[in-house]
Enzyme design. Structure first.
Site, PDB file in Angstrom:
ATOM      1  N   GLN A  34       0.818  -1.210   0.000  1.00  0.00           N
ATOM      2  CA  GLN A  34       0.000   0.000   0.000  1.00  0.00           C
ATOM      3  C   GLN A  34       0.849   1.256   0.000  1.00  0.00           C
ATOM      4  OE1 GLN A  34      -3.507   0.030  -0.089  1.00  0.00           O
ATOM      5  NE2 GLN A  34      -3.165   2.200  -0.542  1.00  0.00           N
TER       6      GLN A  34
ATOM      7  N   HIS B 247      -1.005  -4.562  -6.091  1.00  0.00           N
ATOM      8  CA  HIS B 247      -0.657  -4.409  -4.676  1.00  0.00           C
ATOM      9  C   HIS B 247      -1.823  -4.776  -3.780  1.00  0.00           C
ATOM     10  CE1 HIS B 247      -2.910  -0.835  -3.195  1.00  0.00           C
ATOM     11  NE2 HIS B 247      -2.982  -0.537  -4.479  1.00  0.00           N
ATOM     12  N   CYS B 248      -1.511  -4.980  -2.507  1.00  0.00           N
ATOM     13  CA  CYS B 248      -2.501  -5.072  -1.443  1.00  0.00           C
ATOM     14  C   CYS B 248      -1.905  -4.336  -0.252  1.00  0.00           C
ATOM     15  CB  CYS B 248      -2.881  -6.527  -1.132  1.00  0.00           C
ATOM     16  SG  CYS B 248      -1.488  -7.625  -0.797  1.00  0.00           S
ATOM     17  N   ALA B 249      -2.203  -4.724   0.959  1.00  0.00           N
ATOM     18  CA  ALA B 249      -1.664  -4.004   2.108  1.00  0.00           C
ATOM     19  C   ALA B 249      -0.168  -4.238   2.266  1.00  0.00           C
ATOM     20  CB  ALA B 249      -2.397  -4.415   3.383  1.00  0.00           C
TER      21      ALA B 249
ATOM     22  N   SER C 260      -2.422  -9.769  -3.409  1.00  0.00           N
ATOM     23  CA  SER C 260      -1.885  -9.332  -4.705  1.00  0.00           C
ATOM     24  C   SER C 260      -1.012 -10.410  -5.322  1.00  0.00           C
ATOM     25  CB  SER C 260      -1.100  -8.032  -4.538  1.00  0.00           C
ATOM     26  OG  SER C 260      -0.114  -8.152  -3.528  1.00  0.00           O
TER      27      SER C 260
END
Length: 211
Positions: free
Chosen positions: A74, A151-153, A159
């Site tokens: 993120q 992406h993710c966190a 992701s």
């Protein structure tokens, strides 16, 4: 390395890893039906987790895991200066929510955005997003100069799962080949439910090639 993120992900992995011999299989509600070869997936999943936990375990806020394809967290998604430096033209957010990522966040950057509201839970059916996410990544990389951030966190589970599915769907890599390809550049740890869904996809694709 990802400050703090990789430690958190490693602790999460070890918790899964230590329980592998004592838990019975958990059915993923609404997920792809698993073929007979992966109806009892713990041995297969256990072996995949061992593979995931060997080799490269470090990660940056974004790593290029395939030409033009960046896998990240993120923090990099919020860093417009770094996105410009990398030449990112598309963003796929696997942790989309009202608090994390909107198309408006990239106004003025010329970046196309796709949000997937996914939860990093073994019970979440990520498989329903495999094809749409893979298509979006493919379109991004097919245009001249296209570069995409997925992406993710933290950039190691949600992701990473979508990137693995893309490599399997569009480049016909097996799941093991896709994992090895990504891990050449970044440590990843998809959760156990996501691994089961990827195993089901792998089996389906292999059956299609053999037909």
């Amino acid at each position: 390395m990802c400050p703090g993120n990789w430690l958190w992900a490693s602790v999460t992995f070890m918790a899964r890893f230590s329980r592998s011999g004592s838990r019975s299989p958990v059915r993923v509600r609404g997920a792809l039906e698993e073929p007979p070869a992966v109806q009892h997936p713990f041995l297969n999943v256990f072996e995949l987790e061992r593979l995931l936990y060997t080799g490269k375990t470090a990660c940056n806020h974004a790593d290029e895991v395939w030409p033009g394809l960046y896998l990240g967290d993120q923090e990099i998604a919020n860093n417009h200066r770094e996105l410009r430096r990398l030449g990112i033209t598309h963003v796929l957010n696997a942790s989309h929510s009202r608090w994390r990522g909107t198309p408006e966040a990239y106004e003025g950057l010329g970046i196309r955005y796709l949000g997937v509201e996914a939860h990093d839970s073994p019970a979440f059916d990520m498989s329903v997003h495999f094809q749409a996410a893979a298509d979006f990544i493919h379109r991004a990389l097919s245009q001249p100069g296209g570069r995409i951030l997925v992406h993710c966190a933290v950039g190691v589970s949600r992701s990473a799962t979508l990137v693995l599915a893309y490599l399997m769907l569009y480049h016909r890599l097996t799941l093991v080949e896709a994992i090895k390809k990504v891990k050449d550049h970044r440590g990843i740890i998809p959760n156990r439910g996501f691994l089961r869904q990827l195993l089901a996809l792998d089996r389906r694709l292999r059956q299609g090639l053999e037909a």
